[in-house]
Design a protein around this motif. Structure first.
Motif, short mmCIF file in Angstrom:
data_model
loop_
_atom_site.label_atom_id
_atom_site.label_comp_id
_atom_site.label_asym_id
_atom_site.label_seq_id
_atom_site.Cartn_x
_atom_site.Cartn_y
_atom_site.Cartn_z
N SER A 32 47.36 96.67 -64.56
CA SER A 32 47.64 96.27 -65.93
C SER A 32 49.06 95.77 -66.07
O SER A 32 49.33 94.77 -66.74
N TYR A 74 49.18 102.63 -73.69
CA TYR A 74 48.15 101.79 -74.30
C TYR A 74 48.50 100.31 -74.16
O TYR A 74 49.65 99.90 -74.35
N LEU A 75 47.48 99.52 -73.84
CA LEU A 75 47.61 98.06 -73.78
C LEU A 75 48.77 97.60 -72.91
O LEU A 75 49.48 96.66 -73.23
N GLY A 81 53.65 98.14 -72.69
CA GLY A 81 52.57 98.83 -73.39
C GLY A 81 53.00 99.38 -74.74
O GLY A 81 54.14 99.20 -75.19
N ARG A 92 40.03 90.35 -69.88
CA ARG A 92 41.31 90.49 -70.56
C ARG A 92 41.99 89.13 -70.76
O ARG A 92 42.70 88.94 -71.76
N TYR A 107 43.12 88.02 -74.40
CA TYR A 107 44.55 87.80 -74.64
C TYR A 107 44.80 86.43 -75.26
O TYR A 107 45.49 86.32 -76.29
N VAL A 125 48.79 93.87 -71.87
CA VAL A 125 49.11 92.80 -72.83
C VAL A 125 50.58 92.42 -72.70
O VAL A 125 51.46 93.27 -72.86
#
Length: 464
Positions: free
Chosen positions: A43, A364-365, A357, A434, A438, A368
């Protein structure tokens, strides 16, 4: 953790042990669930594929300070590894305490009988030497800002030239009233070059000069491409009632930009293969003849970039004085060059949020790229606001100043090349969905906010 039947979940363990002649040993290890590490590292890596901002400089300084220690809690947090049990936290504190009070054993008792150096790659063997910062931290930041400013202005100028080349005045391929928007060629060219210099050859450029690598990928390619300009052209189409054109413009722009970076990566890999084949056939180990790795070379490089920046700003100011009253596109170009640097700097600073994150410890996330999302959405929203201002005021000076800020500041704040680098990394990861989530989120949020700021006033007030 242990279960009732005595079985244990698979762990990835790294340990360093020293044994004395009396048979006593000190073992230092860390254990994190394999699945947790794999998901967390994947991630973080995909969200950092485009840019990580000034964290690259902080990592160099932290690596230089910690070159003589095994690891610490800061090292684990920088790698995205967090301990969620009190036992692991206790072991980590105990490890740091132990490593600070235990004296190192004699050399003959710690030397490994295996040729461990040969097991490491040349880059790994030279890590400590390469990562040691040559410049003070303040000078490194100044050098980065100068490189970003110079390359950012050059990227904006290149974007302007591509607009003119493919626009209605020359090639007549792009225009404001179709899905082939004016910034489409620059977004494609920038994404293609990102595959070369921001993905495949970025490590090679970094070995020559990390500041040039940052300036080239973040400064030049980030400013050559623009997300806010792309979004604004689609808002113009929707405001005129051409909703189908707006949707097709987003789809076509995404398709061409994504395949441009893929083409860039594949052609760069092919070129690298040719270089490696030629080097292997000549049986010569060729090292880079130019490396900015000393204090003197850094100062010389920074001085040259300062001179180039002064020249660019002086030329832009001189030309602006001649063209400003005319309200031409050249006036917008030169004023845009004067305000381009702050946009690049802000995007670079925001990039530090990529891979961090949300929530406590960023659990979390993490996948991204929050910095890129904020930069693109903010620039697109500000550009929509300026577009509304131009329609409401409708004077030559207002149009020149607003268009210059749109082209320079906001065009350099937003980016498509970094967006595509992150999109491609996510697409090739274990979670390809993802990538589309995104990009869809970035486009949808920017377009919705732009519609509220720009399209709704146009519909209500009835601007022509």
């Amino acid at each position: 953790m242990d279960s009732g039947n005595g079985h244990q979940e698979p762990y990835r363990t790294n340990s360093v042990s020293r044994e004395s002649s009396l048979g006593s040993s000190l073992s230092l290890s860390r254990s994190v669930p394999t699945l947790f590490i794999t998901n967390d590292v994947d991630s973080e890596s995909v969200s950092e594929a485009g840019d990580i901002g000034d964290r690259s400089l902080r990592r160099r300084h932290s690596s230089g300070r910690s070159s003589n220690r095994l690891f610490s809690s800061e090292d684990l947090l920088e790698q995205g590894v967090t301990d969620d049990t009190s036992r692991q936290e206790h072991d980590l504190r105990a490890l740091n305490t132990t490593s600070s009070v235990v004296k190192p054993l004699p050399e003959h008792m710690t030397a490994s009988p295996l040729p461990t150096k040969s097991l490491l790659s040349p880059e790994t063997n030279n890590t400590v030497k390469k990562d040691e910062p040559v410049l003070p931290k303040s000078l490194e930041y100044i050098s980065c800002l100068i490189h970003l400013a110079v390359f950012g202005i050059l990227g904006a100028i290149t974007r302007y030239l591509l607009q003119k080349l493919f626009g209605p005045s020359v090639a007549r391929v792009t225009n404001d009233g179709s899905i082939l928007y004016l910034d489409l060629p620059s977004n494609m060219v920038g994404s293609f070059l990102m595959g070369w210099f921001g993905v495949v050859f970025k490590a090679d450029i970094t070995r020559v000069s990390e500041f040039v690598a940052i300036g080239l990928s973040t400064g030049y390619l980030g400013s050559l491409t623009t997300f806010s300009g792309w979004n604004q052209k689609m808002l113009d189409l929707s405001a005129d009632g051409k909703w189908l054109y707006a949707v097709l413009g987003f789809l076509l722009g995404l398709f061409l930009a994504s395949y441009s970076i893929i083409l860039g990566i594949e052609t760069a890999k092919g070129f690298r293969w040719l270089l490696q084949r030629r080097a292997s056939s000549s049986k010569e180990e060729r090292n880079c003849c130019v490396e900015v790795n000393t204090f003197k070379s850094h100062i010389v490089s920074m001085t040259l970039m300062v001179v180039l920046l002064v020249v660019l700003l002086a030329v832009s100011a001189t030309q602006l004085v001649k063209e400003f009253d005319k309200g031409t596109s050249e006036a917008q170009l030169w004023l845009g060059c004067l305000v381009a640097a702050p946009g690049v700097w802000l995007r670079w600073f925001l990039a530090r949020l990529n891979g961090r994150g949300l929530g406590k410890d960023g659990q979390y996330l993490r996948w991204v790229p929050l910095g890129t999302v904020i930069a693109n959405v903010a620039a697109a929203s500000a550009m929509a606001a300026l577009a509304t201002l131009k329609k409401s005021v409708d004077t030559t000076i207002c149009n020149t100043v607003a268009s210059s800020i749109q082209f320079g500041l906001l065009g350099c704040l937003s980016t498509v090349s970094t967006l595509m680098a992150e999109f491609n990394a996510m697409r090739e990861s274990d979670y390809p969905w993802r990538a589309y989530a995104y990009v869809s989120f970035t486009i949808a949020v920017s377009f919705i906010i732009g519609t509220v700021i720009y399209s709704v006033p146009v519909w209500v007030v009835g601007f022509s």
